[in-house]
Design an enzyme around this catalytic site. Structure first.
Site, PDB file in Angstrom:
ATOM      1  N   TYR A  25       4.222 -87.252  22.932  1.00 23.47           N
ATOM      2  CA  TYR A  25       3.973 -87.748  21.384  1.00 23.47           C
ATOM      3  C   TYR A  25       3.709 -89.118  21.473  1.00 23.47           C
ATOM      4  O   TYR A  25       4.571 -90.323  20.921  1.00 23.47           O
ATOM      5  CB  TYR A  25       5.744 -87.344  20.867  1.00 23.47           C
ATOM      6  N   HIS A  49       2.303 -92.782  20.695  1.00 25.22           N
ATOM      7  CA  HIS A  49       2.021 -93.647  19.972  1.00 25.22           C
ATOM      8  C   HIS A  49       1.420 -94.809  20.371  1.00 25.22           C
ATOM      9  O   HIS A  49       0.919 -95.093  21.581  1.00 25.22           O
ATOM     10  CB  HIS A  49       3.358 -94.242  19.215  1.00 25.22           C
ATOM     11  N   HIS A 109       2.040 -96.330  23.703  1.00 16.61           N
ATOM     12  CA  HIS A 109       1.619 -95.652  25.166  1.00 16.61           C
ATOM     13  C   HIS A 109      -0.011 -96.049  25.140  1.00 16.61           C
ATOM     14  O   HIS A 109      -0.183 -96.376  26.399  1.00 16.61           O
ATOM     15  CB  HIS A 109       1.892 -94.069  24.734  1.00 16.61           C
ATOM     16  N   ASP A 165      11.395-100.571  26.651  1.00 13.41           N
ATOM     17  CA  ASP A 165      12.404-100.202  27.681  1.00 13.41           C
ATOM     18  C   ASP A 165      12.416-101.377  28.823  1.00 13.41           C
ATOM     19  O   ASP A 165      12.326-100.820  30.058  1.00 13.41           O
ATOM     20  CB  ASP A 165      11.854 -98.726  28.210  1.00 13.41           C
ATOM     21  N   LYS A 167       7.323 -99.975  17.836  1.00 18.93           N
ATOM     22  CA  LYS A 167       6.938 -98.413  18.110  1.00 18.93           C
ATOM     23  C   LYS A 167       7.656 -97.387  18.823  1.00 18.93           C
ATOM     24  O   LYS A 167       7.988 -97.698  19.853  1.00 18.93           O
ATOM     25  CB  LYS A 167       5.382 -98.251  18.541  1.00 18.93           C
ATOM     26  N   SER A 180       8.491 -93.166  19.935  1.00 19.66           N
ATOM     27  CA  SER A 180       8.411 -91.810  19.443  1.00 19.66           C
ATOM     28  C   SER A 180       9.637 -91.217  18.572  1.00 19.66           C
ATOM     29  O   SER A 180       9.667 -90.304  17.630  1.00 19.66           O
ATOM     30  CB  SER A 180       8.397 -90.738  20.642  1.00 19.66           C
TER      31      SER A 180
END
Lengths: 281, 281
Positions: free
Chosen positions: A32, A34, A37, A150, A184, A186
């Protein structure tokens, strides 16, 4: 661009790349995709001869009652986006191929996994460390790309790779944000319109906290109290944690010195959002 | 023959071998080499262009109160023996190089580690799996050699390598014994003359048990009770465990069918000795 599903097909493709003396960049994702990524894929494509993007909603990093089943998926869109940004392959394995019957091996990164998200998600980083170890070894990648959103995951992976002597270079990439500052993710699709309108408070509050530190504040409790006040003023926000830690060891700190990470997790309805900043003081 | 101590020197030597397109065999040991180790080195030398023997008394696989400090050492003799049997290098790292300050990563192989030695040595296989993962990744070995005396260790390593997709082939080699049947072990030096004279009861009893099974006995409890009787008749023997398990999963079994492992650990004074046999029924 090939989409490989089986571990053997991945191994054989990587062996071909290796035989052609291509350097390999890996972008591990849960799909998914965005713009966050995409920034990792762009960077990997700039650094390496070949880029493989893994798309795998890794069950071992979800605890009971978390959003494993609900996690958004759109493989055809992910594949098109990865190809457009220079990926040479997508690896999209089935859970039963990554974890066949009898699977028993887990990689634990102690210490670094304990605080922040490790508190509310006790098995999360065990799953992350395990799947990333397996992805590093399956691909034999020279470099692997992770987002700084993260931040704890990045610290866990850096520790893991150094500790086990995994021959891969870990590259951290800056957080990508919406125009209003929301990081951003998911999981932003879980937000209702009202929650989406409220969520940028996280970034605004973090920016104000960063300014206070840059203006000289060095007491972690003062900064955390400030963030708690600012964020709990938003009725839709439910704080999971707000902590100040050493950026690399993820050990909580009282005094803001050295490489610091100020990180938070806050729920808005069904979405648990994380954000952070780090500074070298 | 080079003896390398630092991880960087090992990496650079392995890169040289790899560049010369040499296949690499790894024999991981804790040193104080005996004929059992020698049989692994011989086999590795027959299978590979280059053999590296690691000599490392791995602290993470010893529990509190175990024989970490007392474990016998003789590096010069080990080096000479390894060279004589065709090793191309010995890797003898310091504990602080394998586990530097801040080291935090451990590999757990659940299930397979739980029974047999895992009962009395709860962190043992975590240490074994961790150090072997690191040795596999540091050397990039094509094949690694382990003795069947440590049957549970072999099962743990096979599971680990399959689960994490470590690109190394695991080769198990038969137990090497003294003339009177005692399995060769570095720990045999702990035995007094009286204990040494008594210790072959383990192999004798296991041989008798094997004959009973080959003659048709299929009840695991009957075999275990027989072994308990035979061994506890020896006053110097103190049984730690005697178990019948599936050879690969190390799950205890009641009925002796399929690939079975009958394994025991028995103390004679300061020495804790292990022995076993396996059968395909």
């Amino acid at each position: 661009m090939p989409v490989v599903h089986s571990l053997d097909d991945l191994r054989s493709l990587m062996a071909d790349w290796r035989k052609s003396r291509c350097s390999i960049g890996l972008v591990p994702t849960m799909g998914y995709l965005h713009e966050g990524h995409v920034s990792l894929i762009d960077r990997a494509a700039a650094d390496n001869d070949r880029v493989v993007v893994s798309v795998f909603v890794n069950p071992t990093q979800f605890g009971a009652g978390e959003d494993l089943e609900a996690y958004p998926k759109d493989l055809p869109r992910d594949v098109a986006l990865a190809a457009r940004h220079g990926a040479a392959a997508v690896f999209a394995p089935a859970p039963e191929d990554m974890y066949p019957a009898g699977y028993s091996t887990y990689v634990n990164v102690e210490g670094v996994s304990a605080e922040l998200c490790g508190r509310s998600r006790p098995i999360h980083f065990r799953g992350v460390a395990t799947v990333c170890t397996k992805l590093f070894l399956l691909t034999g990648a020279d470099r692997a790309y992770f987002g700084e959103k993260d931040a704890q995951q990045l610290a866990v992976i850096r520790r893991l790779v150094a500790d086990l002597a995994i021959p891969v270079q870990i590259v951290g990439c800056p957080i990508v944000r919406e125009a209003d500052g929301l990081a951003k993710s998911s999981r932003n699709v879980y937000l209702t319109a009202e929650e989406r309108a409220a969520a940028p408070i996280l970034h605004r509050a973090l920016e104000e906290a960063r300014e206070k530190i840059q203006a000289g504040e060095r007491d972690a409790r003062t900064i955390i109290a400030f963030l708690e006040d600012r964020i709990s003023a938003e009725p839709l926000a439910e704080i999971d944690y707000i902590q100040a830690v050493h950026r690399d060891t993820i050990v909580p700190i009282d005094r803001l010195e050295g490489p610091i990470l100020v990180a938070l997790a806050v729920r808005f309805g069904k979405a648990r959002l994380i954000d952070n900043f780090s500074l070298d003081l």
